[in-house]
Design an enzyme around this catalytic site. Structure first.
Site, PDB file in Angstrom:
ATOM      1  N   ASP A 168       0.815  -1.221   0.000  1.00 44.13           N
ATOM      2  CA  ASP A 168       0.000   0.000   0.000  1.00 44.13           C
ATOM      3  C   ASP A 168       0.849   1.272   0.000  1.00 44.13           C
ATOM      4  O   ASP A 168       0.693   2.123   0.856  1.00 44.13           O
ATOM      5  CB  ASP A 168      -0.897  -0.058   1.256  1.00 44.13           C
ATOM      6  CG  ASP A 168      -1.813   1.139   1.385  1.00 44.13           C
ATOM      7  OD1 ASP A 168      -2.291   1.628   0.351  1.00 44.13           O
ATOM      8  OD2 ASP A 168      -2.051   1.569   2.527  1.00 44.13           O
ATOM      9  N   GLU A 419       4.060  -7.911   7.468  1.00 44.04           N
ATOM     10  CA  GLU A 419       2.801  -8.574   7.133  1.00 44.04           C
ATOM     11  C   GLU A 419       2.884  -9.655   6.070  1.00 44.04           C
ATOM     12  O   GLU A 419       2.115  -9.643   5.106  1.00 44.04           O
ATOM     13  CB  GLU A 419       1.755  -7.530   6.720  1.00 44.04           C
ATOM     14  CG  GLU A 419       1.470  -6.516   7.790  1.00 44.04           C
ATOM     15  CD  GLU A 419       0.237  -5.678   7.520  1.00 44.04           C
ATOM     16  OE1 GLU A 419      -0.204  -5.611   6.362  1.00 44.04           O
ATOM     17  OE2 GLU A 419      -0.298  -5.097   8.477  1.00 44.04           O
ATOM     18  N   TYR A 475      -6.039  -3.076  13.157  1.00 43.65           N
ATOM     19  CA  TYR A 475      -6.959  -2.006  12.738  1.00 43.65           C
ATOM     20  C   TYR A 475      -8.383  -2.258  13.237  1.00 43.65           C
ATOM     21  O   TYR A 475      -9.332  -2.108  12.479  1.00 43.65           O
ATOM     22  CB  TYR A 475      -6.918  -1.866  11.215  1.00 43.65           C
ATOM     23  CG  TYR A 475      -5.601  -1.272  10.727  1.00 43.65           C
ATOM     24  CD1 TYR A 475      -5.424   0.106  10.670  1.00 43.65           C
ATOM     25  CD2 TYR A 475      -4.534  -2.093  10.376  1.00 43.65           C
ATOM     26  CE1 TYR A 475      -4.215   0.660  10.258  1.00 43.65           C
ATOM     27  CE2 TYR A 475      -3.320  -1.553   9.956  1.00 43.65           C
ATOM     28  CZ  TYR A 475      -3.176  -0.176   9.902  1.00 43.65           C
ATOM     29  OH  TYR A 475      -1.979   0.373   9.496  1.00 43.65           O
ATOM     30  N   GLU A 513       1.471  -0.754  13.977  1.00 42.41           N
ATOM     31  CA  GLU A 513       0.479  -0.033  13.168  1.00 42.41           C
ATOM     32  C   GLU A 513      -0.862  -0.085  13.866  1.00 42.41           C
ATOM     33  O   GLU A 513      -1.268  -1.123  14.395  1.00 42.41           O
ATOM     34  CB  GLU A 513       0.318  -0.674  11.764  1.00 42.41           C
ATOM     35  CG  GLU A 513       1.469  -0.418  10.838  1.00 42.41           C
ATOM     36  CD  GLU A 513       1.246  -0.978   9.428  1.00 42.41           C
ATOM     37  OE1 GLU A 513       0.076  -1.095   8.995  1.00 42.41           O
ATOM     38  OE2 GLU A 513       2.252  -1.294   8.770  1.00 42.41           O
ATOM     39  N   LYS A 577      -4.096   8.000   6.622  1.00 38.53           N
ATOM     40  CA  LYS A 577      -4.039   7.686   8.057  1.00 38.53           C
ATOM     41  C   LYS A 577      -3.028   8.562   8.790  1.00 38.53           C
ATOM     42  O   LYS A 577      -2.763   8.368   9.971  1.00 38.53           O
ATOM     43  CB  LYS A 577      -3.708   6.206   8.265  1.00 38.53           C
ATOM     44  CG  LYS A 577      -4.834   5.290   7.786  1.00 38.53           C
ATOM     45  CD  LYS A 577      -4.720   3.883   8.291  1.00 38.53           C
ATOM     46  CE  LYS A 577      -5.779   3.005   7.680  1.00 38.53           C
ATOM     47  NZ  LYS A 577      -5.596   2.740   6.245  1.00 38.53           N
TER      48      LYS A 577
HETATM   49  C1  GCB Z   1      -1.044  -2.250   6.735  1.00 41.42           C
HETATM   50  C2  GCB Z   1       0.223  -2.119   5.979  1.00 41.42           C
HETATM   51  C3  GCB Z   1       0.495  -0.689   5.547  1.00 41.42           C
HETATM   52  C4  GCB Z   1      -0.792  -0.034   5.071  1.00 41.42           C
HETATM   53  C5  GCB Z   1      -1.761  -0.009   6.230  1.00 41.42           C
HETATM   54  C6  GCB Z   1      -3.119   0.615   5.865  1.00 41.42           C
HETATM   55  O1  GCB Z   1      -1.307  -3.193   7.402  1.00 41.42           O
HETATM   56  O2  GCB Z   1       1.330  -2.649   6.649  1.00 41.42           O
HETATM   57  O3  GCB Z   1       1.463  -0.715   4.544  1.00 41.42           O
HETATM   58  O4  GCB Z   1      -0.582   1.245   4.561  1.00 41.42           O
HETATM   59  O5  GCB Z   1      -2.003  -1.317   6.659  1.00 41.42           O
HETATM   60  O6  GCB Z   1      -3.258   1.819   5.992  1.00 41.42           O
HETATM   61  O7  GCB Z   1      -3.993  -0.113   5.430  1.00 41.42           O
END
Ligand code: GCB
Length: 604
Positions: A168, A419, A475, A513, A577
């Protein structure tokens, strides 16, 4: 490419570095004719100008140019003065993304795979001294499952190639870091490493230096006032520093180490660097710096900024450190690739802790890993055999990263993946070798880790036993049960954490994260997803859960700033984010973090 002149470039009485940054010539090569027509030897057929360093993508105004995938070429001339005839001569690129071949005066002088580590070419035998020299670089930005980071290439109906990252962030490419012409003595210091032992009131600095020729190494250590603190002789030894000043979190103290190579009593080479005396260790559920527990507060970052993409800029780095200091951070992860060396030099000065990550990202077969992973949707990778080159590339990049970054006091851990799929036999076997390899390479035996997504769950993950501290990307409240369901998301989060607690692993956990996409323009009371109010609420709720589990020893929010990603229905001109906007102004959540981090008892 390891060894000779991997050391960060410097100029002194014995060494010269000349910057080749500036406006070079550039050409796309969609049909791959450049290699056939030997542009490396003959020069580019046609070209436009291109700044070095920069990523090419956001400089152009046409979609095909911004999203260009395939071969591309650079060309420039450089003048090599003839007053250093007895020196070996090198070209050193901070990085070329993702792979490159370098030609000097028509001859191939180096090839490199991997877009985030230095490319060093010995041109001693081909450079013309006292004359202009032609430098041509072939580069390619395609992604595959054989190299890091992983992805694929789609051929569109028009015949145009389009890169499909399994990650991403935008696939910025080009010569994104500075280029130097280096002249170094033929008998030279080529590498050094340091390890530390701290005792009551004194420190032992164990050093080991490598050199060419038969000379002897002399080492001197100077304190910040320029006073000699210790000295030694021989390629390997120990310097005892009485009353040593330690490098501490957000309170850095740097010594200067001077290495000299002497032949028949005469100095023939010298290399100076700034080092910090500190130890790093994981003990039980704590991460210890100089024997004291530290709670990691900060961010996952990207090298990313308007116009220049991933190119290094001192001013942006300075602003980032100022913003991070302002809101009480002490740490960042170089998600998802090794950054320009200058980032680590600044972190050394500022007393920041760095989790240094190799570009092993995208080891899942999905174009929306970030979403699929977050939702716990299973995505495959190691269940079926991977391309053998992948592991070779992974190992080599781990080696190059540790070689490059091993002496930075700021680097407290190496992260060997982001990941991947970690639940299959294949993953367990693959990463066992990667971790064993990294353990062999780091003279300081720093903790090793990797960032794991939701499928790397307590009952399924096969790789967490390899990690010295466990890094989780989670998340809950964004990809899982967001908006009006946030309370349920928090319940699920707490359940997962309880399951980890029940495993009684007695190792630290760090959240590498957690975050919610937030448009700086959007406000709503009460908050809804994408508004600033929701980002604040998400952060506060997430912290409530983290605080219940004492083995949580760090929180690195995703992301420091908004950044460019691939286009799609999940992203609004990039990933939003950021706690800061892409041009580094705070969203409200920056104050939420500031309040929390400045007050934390576990502050350092
Ligand atoms: C993740 C990834 C990161 C993404 C993030 C997201 O798990 O490691 O590269 O940018 O989520 O914002 O979805």
């Amino acid at each position: 490419m390891l060894g000779y002149s991997e050391l960060y470039p410097c100029s002194n009485a014995y060494r010269s570095k000349v910057s080749l940054d500036g406006l070079w010539r550039f050409s796309f090569d969609a049909d791959g004719v450049g290699k056939e027509k030997e542009w490396g030897r003959n020069g580019l057929a046609s070209s436009c100008s291109m700044p070095v360093p920069s990523a090419f993508a956001d400089l152009f105004t046409k979609e095909e140019e911004r999203d260009y995938t395939g071969d591309f070429w650079y060309e420039t001339e450089f003048y090599c003065p003839d007053d250093l005839q007895d020196r070996a001569c090198f070209l050193r690129f901070g990085s070329i993304t993702h792979r490159a071949a370098v030609y000097c005066n028509g001859q191939l002088v180096g090839e490199h795979e991997g877009g985030f580590l230095p490319v060093v070419c010995d041109i001693t035998d081909v450079v013309k001294r006292g004359e202009a020299n032609r430098l041509v670089v072939w580069a390619n930005n395609e992604l595959s499952e054989a190299a890091l980071p992983c992805g694929s290439v789609k051929i569109l109906a028009s015949g145009r190639k389009l890169v499909k990252p399994y990650f991403d962030f935008f696939n910025y490419a080009g010569i994104q870091r500075s280029v130097y012409l280096l002249q170094i003595p033929k008998h030279a210091i080529v590498d050094y490493s340091v390890t530390y032992e701290i005792e009551e009131g004194r420190a032992k600095v164990n050093y080991e230096a490598a050199h060419t020729g038969d000379g002897d190494i002399w080492v001197s250590l100077y304190d910040q006032d320029g006073n000699l603190a210790a000295s030694g002789e021989g390629a390997k030894g120990t310097l005892c520093v009485e009353g040593a000043h330690l490098w501490n979190v957000r309170n850095a103290y740097l010594y200067t180490i001077k290495l000299e190579l002497k032949e028949n009593g005469r100095v023939v080479d010298e290399y100076k660097d700034r080092i910090g005396i500190r130890t790093v260790k994981v003990e039980g559920e704590k991460i210890l710096v100089n024997g004291k527990p530290v709670y990691l507060k900060g961010y996952g970052k990207h090298e990313d900024f308007e116009i220049m993409g991933r190119a290094f800029q001192w001013a942006v780095a300075k602003r980032d450190f100022e913003c991070m200091k302002w809101n009480g951070a002490n740490c960042f992860r170089t998600s998802h690739y090794p950054y320009a060396e200058e980032w680590y030099r600044m972190a050394d000065e500022e007393g920041f802790l760095v989790i240094d990550e190799v570009a092993a990202v995208g080891m899942m077969r999905s174009f929306a890993n970030f979403a699929d992973a977050g939702k716990g949707k299973h995505t495959y990778f190691f269940e079926t055999p991977t391309v053998p080159e992948l592991k070779k590339n992974h190992m080599r990049q781990v080696e190059e990263m540790i070689q490059r970054d091993k002496n930075h006091p700021s680097v407290i851990a190496f992260s060997l993946f982001n990941e991947p799929e970690t639940t299959s036999d294949g993953a367990a076997a693959y990463f066992k070798d990667i971790f064993a390899w990294a353990r062999e390479l780091d003279p300081q035996r720093r903790p090793l880790t990797g960032a794991m997504e939701k499928n790397s769950a307590p009952d399924k993950c096969r790789c967490y036993p390899l990690l010295d501290f466990i890094c989780l990307n989670r998340y809950y409240g964004w990809y899982i049960a967001g908006g009006p369901e946030i309370e349920e998301a928090m319940e699920l989060f707490a359940q997962e954490m309880k399951a980890w607690e029940e495993k009684k692993l007695h190792v630290p956990f760090v959240f590498t994260e957690f975050g919610a996409d937030t448009l700086a323009s959007e406000h709503k009371l009460p908050g809804v997803m994408w508004t600033q109010e929701y980002q604040d609420k998400y952060m506060e709720k997430t912290f409530e859960i983290m605080d219940r589990f004492p083995f949580v020893q760090g929180e690195l929010a995703w992301n420091f700033a908004d950044f460019q990603a691939q286009e799609g229905i999940m992203r609004v001109n990039g990933n939003k984010k950021g706690i800061f906007t892409r041009n580094r102004q705070p969203k409200n959540a920056a104050y939420v973090l500031k309040n929390r981090w400045e007050k934390m008892e576990r502050n350092q």
